[in-house]
Scaffold this motif. Structure first.
Motif, short mmCIF file in Angstrom:
data_model
loop_
_atom_site.label_atom_id
_atom_site.label_comp_id
_atom_site.label_asym_id
_atom_site.label_seq_id
_atom_site.Cartn_x
_atom_site.Cartn_y
_atom_site.Cartn_z
N ASP A 25 0.79 -1.17 -0.07
CA ASP A 25 0.11 0.04 -0.02
C ASP A 25 0.96 1.34 -0.09
O ASP A 25 1.90 1.23 0.42
CB ASP A 25 -0.89 0.12 1.14
CG ASP A 25 -1.94 -1.08 1.19
OD1 ASP A 25 -2.39 -1.48 0.08
OD2 ASP A 25 -2.44 -1.65 2.40
N GLY A 26 0.24 2.52 -0.33
CA GLY A 26 1.13 3.84 -0.63
C GLY A 26 1.96 3.90 -1.53
O GLY A 26 3.00 4.73 -1.17
N LEU A 27 1.83 3.41 -2.70
CA LEU A 27 2.85 3.43 -3.79
C LEU A 27 2.69 4.52 -4.75
O LEU A 27 3.32 4.53 -5.65
CB LEU A 27 2.93 1.99 -4.48
CG LEU A 27 3.41 1.03 -3.74
CD1 LEU A 27 3.37 -0.34 -4.41
CD2 LEU A 27 5.20 1.26 -3.50
N ALA A 28 1.83 5.44 -4.47
CA ALA A 28 1.35 6.44 -5.53
C ALA A 28 2.68 7.58 -5.72
O ALA A 28 2.65 7.99 -6.98
CB ALA A 28 0.26 7.27 -5.17
N CYS A 29 3.26 7.91 -4.71
CA CYS A 29 4.30 8.74 -4.80
C CYS A 29 5.78 8.18 -5.37
O CYS A 29 6.05 6.90 -4.90
CB CYS A 29 4.68 9.20 -3.42
SG CYS A 29 6.31 10.33 -3.05
N PRO A 30 6.10 8.81 -6.27
CA PRO A 30 7.43 8.01 -6.88
C PRO A 30 8.56 8.01 -6.15
O PRO A 30 9.32 7.08 -6.06
CB PRO A 30 7.84 8.98 -8.04
CG PRO A 30 7.23 10.35 -7.62
CD PRO A 30 5.89 10.03 -7.01
#
Lengths: 105, 324
Positions: A30-35
């Motif tokens: 989870d929480g992988l949206a930020c590069p």
């Protein structure tokens, strides 16, 4: 006899091709949206011997990992890489088939 | 009976005061001190051709050009201020002139400073795209990096680098030699001068250093001598994240405006927030994502105050102007 041998040979070639196929894994994170996060996971997974491709699927919150033939990614090793990147491994599974077009560069 | 009435009255007043205090701390009654900015222009789409982007992660601007980190394409793209493609440089790799996920960009003295997340180094280019210098190497020693995310350059050429996975900010000489660091190498912490995945830095004209403490969800400020001055972001800047005014949910980029204001990209809240140098909230603006993911990735300020940003989820460059 020749027909039987041909069939046997074909079966053997098919079996070897299946065995030689890449190993694919799907890791739930989870929480992988930020590069800054996603690249960290990629960076660590790519350091594992045999990894040929890593793709982060932001929409599904999963990381798809491909390894060359004969190489495996254990649950423990995947968990370690994900932990080092600052995340928690939510799920781990070995997948069938291709990982797609490969956007890891 | 009268005493019960008084007691009830005081109780109601007390509860109202507590609620008001909580609302204030929470940002719910923090009003915009300035009108928000309006989107004046945007361009870009996902792809690898000229003008297309695949993970824009950083931006820098001159009076005539816009430089964009096109991270997954392994290149820097340069546009004019109207969005016309001018040139590109870099290719994916770890050699000289190659790039491994470029992040927040900085221009200083006609040179472009590019932190490379995968290659653990800062690569310096001429604005034309000629590779000039490589600073740093992978590791956790002095002058080494583990996923550098942003860099600021002082007038004397000294570098300040956010060292994301090493949980520190390093001060280096122009040749890369180590001067000092803030934060404890490899350890996240919430105290003053400690970091939780710092992402970017900016320098004010007087040498004050502003750090986007990424997953600390705050900004930390140090004077030119390196001493801690202040921090802000959520209640007491303790690291709590949230969508309220003055809060952050992953601060991924920071830039100074011409009047000394501070602009911070607030990634998961899809916005850029603007503050005074003291940390007082002024306004916020941004785009809702059209694609999965979030938009408020990186910010740069033109000399006239125009705000340039990259929209990560939609692979776009955005130009924001103050509403007059």
């Amino acid at each position: 006899m020749v027909k039987k041998l041909t069939l046997l040979l074909s079966a053997l070639i098919f079996s070897m091709a299946v065995l030689a196929a890449d190993n694919h894994y799907v890791l739930g994170v989870d929480g992988l949206a930020c590069p800054f996060c996603a690249y960290g996971i990629e960076k660590r997974l790519n350091k594992i011997e045999g990894v040929t491709d890593v793709q982060v699927d932001v929409g599904e919150s999963v990381v798809r990992v491909a390894l060359q033939e004969g190489k495996t990614l254990t649950d423990e090793r995947a968990r370690q890489a994900v932990d080092e990147a600052g995340f928690t491994l939510r799920s781990y599974s070995q997948a069938e088939g291709e990982t797609g077009d490969g956007n890891e560069q | 009976m009268k005493k019960i009435g008084q007691w009830l009255g005081y109780s109601v007043l007390g509860i109202a005061a507590i609620l008001a205090l909580l609302a204030w701390v929470g940002g719910a009654i923090n009003r915009n001190q300035e009108p928000p900015y309006s989107l004046a222009q945007s361009w870009g789409e996902k792809g690898s051709g000229p003008g297309q982007l695949n993970d824009p992660t950083g931006i820098a601007v001159t009076d005539t050009e816009v430089f964009v980190s096109d991270a997954r394409n392994g290149r820097i793209q340069v546009f004019d201020h109207e969005g016309s493609f001018k040139r590109e440089f870099g290719t994916t790799g770890d050699g000289i002139g190659e790039l491994g996920r470029s992040m927040n960009l900085t221009i200083h003295d006609e040179k472009l400073y590019v932190p490379e997340y995968m290659n653990d180094r800062i690569q310096v280019f001429s604005l034309a795209g000629q590779p000039l210098e490589i600073i740093g190497s992978p590791g956790e020693g002095p002058g080494q990096f583990n996923a550098p995310g942003g860099v600021a350059v002082a007038d004397n050429g000294d570098l300040f680098v956010t060292d994301f996975y090493n949980q520190r900010v390093q001060h280096l000489r122009a040749d890369g030699s180590f001067v000092k660091q803030w934060g404890t190498t490899g350890e996240t912490a919430k105290g003053a001068g400690e970091f939780t995945y710092p992402t970017d830095v900016a320098l004010a004209d007087d040498g004050t250093l502003y750090v986007a403490d990424g997953y600390g969800n705050r900004v930390q400020v140090f004077d030119a001598g390196g001493d801690f001055l202040r921090k802000w972001g959520g209640p007491f800047a303790l690291g709590l994240y949230g969508p309220f005014k003055g809060w952050f949910t992953a601060a991924t980029s920071i830039a100074m405006g011409p009047e000394g204001n501070v602009f911070v990209a607030d990634f998961y809240n899809d916005r850029i927030q603007k503050f005074t140098a003291q940390g007082d909230y002024l306004t916020a603006f941004g785009s809702a994502p059209d694609n999965p993911g979030h938009t408020g990735m990186a910010v740069a300020i033109e000399s006239d105050g125009t705000v340039w940003a990259v929209n990560f989820a939609d692979n776009q460059v955005e130009k924001w102007e103050p509403v007059r």
